[in-house]
Design an enzyme around this catalytic site. Structure first.
Site, PDB file in Angstrom:
ATOM      1  N   LYS A 285      -2.764 -59.714  64.956  1.00 34.72           N
ATOM      2  CA  LYS A 285      -1.696 -60.010  63.865  1.00 34.72           C
ATOM      3  C   LYS A 285      -1.359 -61.699  64.084  1.00 34.72           C
ATOM      4  CE  LYS A 285      -1.519 -56.141  61.659  1.00 34.72           C
ATOM      5  NZ  LYS A 285      -1.700 -55.961  60.379  1.00 34.72           N
TER       6      LYS A 285
ATOM      7  N   SER B 242      -4.405 -47.737  69.190  1.00 34.68           N
ATOM      8  CA  SER B 242      -5.201 -48.077  67.946  1.00 34.68           C
ATOM      9  C   SER B 242      -6.434 -48.391  68.154  1.00 34.68           C
ATOM     10  CB  SER B 242      -4.299 -48.901  66.843  1.00 34.68           C
ATOM     11  OG  SER B 242      -4.331 -50.205  67.485  1.00 34.68           O
TER      12      SER B 242
END
Lengths: 319, 92
Positions: free
Chosen positions: A44, A262
């Site tokens: 991110k 994830s």
């Protein structure tokens, strides 16, 4: 280059590791691109930098103007790190079932954290952020779910890096959150190597969102629609928490890679692709690891009974 | 052996609170039509006025999203699991 002027110059150019030892099919190699080495600890950082720089270029953000963003952690951490360096105050709206580490990182970088009920999932955080944006037009609402700088960052950098390092790629597998990685990398691959098959995995998040009153309250990220996500995909699968935890642990035990949950989901998706290959077909599968495991240690999912760990992964926002 | 249909929280009140209900094997479209016939309260949640699946409804057969298979014509065999999930914002 190992000497740089700013930590922000360290965003991107992440390494790729061969994890074919996990492959169930001798004809399928698997490579993983590790985004945990970015300065804020996740993929991110790329979109945080892109969204802030775009807003600054467009005259929507200047030193002293407050940034607002809903985030379960990683985007918020990347934004807070950069905002700190650029002189922007920042408010992050986050579900209250994220890990303590993520909240501490945000506070360390000086972010104000607004918590929303965990049983509303990210939908609740998005809704609250939209409400705050309406109440505070003087703030800059970057909105990663609708901001084209999000997929564009991956089109401009993550995709080219992946094709440079894995030129023989035949299949790409990534997790679906805002859909930015899928759209940016997927579109880049379509444009430059059209035969690559593109798959997404996602957690069964809708099962956890008890606050949902009706299916009409559903959410599809606006960037997914704008960038034609449905046409880009060759397949999409849910990966359940137990399977995600199992593959997260296998990555650590068999490859020495300590990743977030994830990542385990993405690897599970790659394993499924490898299992389903037609006999005799050779494949090179690339997956993205969004972050390392450090921010999830307090959940206890890395050790102990798998059933207990899977139950924890059901309730904690680990995506 | 039948098909197991996993319901999201929002649909359970229409099926007496059940998390999983059984259905006969067939296409996804057949199974959804059967569900709506048995539990009429689900109709507006699952289907739009034209009888097509609502935009925010995701259906998975053995965890694969049917939008990228054969959509409503996707075959669901005995023993398979059909999961209905609302589309929600992903974490990030």
């Amino acid at each position: 280059m190992t000497r740089v002027d700013s930590v922000l110059d360290l965003i991107g150019n992440t390494p790729v590791v061969d994890i074919s030892v996990l492959s169930p099919n001798p004809d399928a190699r698997i490579f993983i691109k590790l985004e945990g080495g970015n300065p804020g600890g996740s993929v991110k950082d790329r979109i945080a930098k892109a969204m802030i720089e775009k807003a600054e270029r467009d005259g929507e953000l200047w030193p002293g103007r407050r940034i607002l963003e809903p985030s379960s952690g990683n985007t918020g951490i990347g934004l807070a790190l950069i905002a700190r360096l650029r002189g922007h105050p920042i408010t992050i709206v986050m579900p209250d079932n994220t890990t303590n580490e993520r909240r501490q990182l945000l506070e360390m970088y000086g972010a104000d954290v607004v918590l929303t009920p965990g049983n509303e999932g990210s939908n609740g955080a998005v809704r609250k952020a939209q409400q705050l944006a309406d109440e505070h037009p003087e703030w800059a609402f970057l909105y990663q779910y609708g901001n084209e700088a999000n997929p564009q960052a991956h089109y401009d950098a993550t995709g080219p890096e992946l094709l440079r390092d894995v030129p023989e790629i035949t299949h790409f597998v990534t997790g679906l959150g805002t859909s930015g990685t899928l759209l940016g990398v997927g579109t880049y691959l379509r444009d430059h190597k059209p035969d690559v098959k593109i798959y997404a995995v996602e957690p069964p998040a809708g099962e956890k969102v008890e606050g949902l009153r009706s299916l009409d309250d559903g959410f599809i990220p606006p960037v997914f629609v704008k960038w034609g996500g449905a046409d880009l995909l060759d397949g999409k699968r849910i990966v359940r928490p137990r399977e995600s935890v199992e593959w997260t642990r296998r990555l650590a035990s068999d490859c020495g890679i300590f990743a977030g949950v994830s990542t385990g989901s993405a690897v599970a998706g790659a394993i499924k692709v490898a299992e389903r290959l037609p006999a005799g077909e050779h494949a090179t599968i690339a997956v993205i690891s969004p972050d390392g495991g450090w921010k999830y240690i307090s959940t206890g999912i890395y050790t102990g009974e798998i059933e207990a760990a899977a139950a924890i992964a059901e309730t904690v926002n680990t995506w | 052996m039948a098909v197991s249909v996993r319901l999201p929280t929002v649909l359970r009140p229409h099926a007496a609170g059940k998390t999983v209900v059984e259905a006969d094997a067939g296409s996804v479209g057949d199974i959804i039509a059967g569900l709506v016939a048995r539990f009429p309260g689900m109709s507006g949640h699952l289907l739009n006025e034209s009888g097509e699946l609502q935009r925010f409804v995701n259906i998975y057969v053995d965890d694969d999203d049917i939008r990228y298979l054969d959509k409503a014509a996707t075959a669901v065999a005995d023993g398979a699991e059909l999961t209905i999930l609302p589309a929600v914002a992903g974490g990030a």
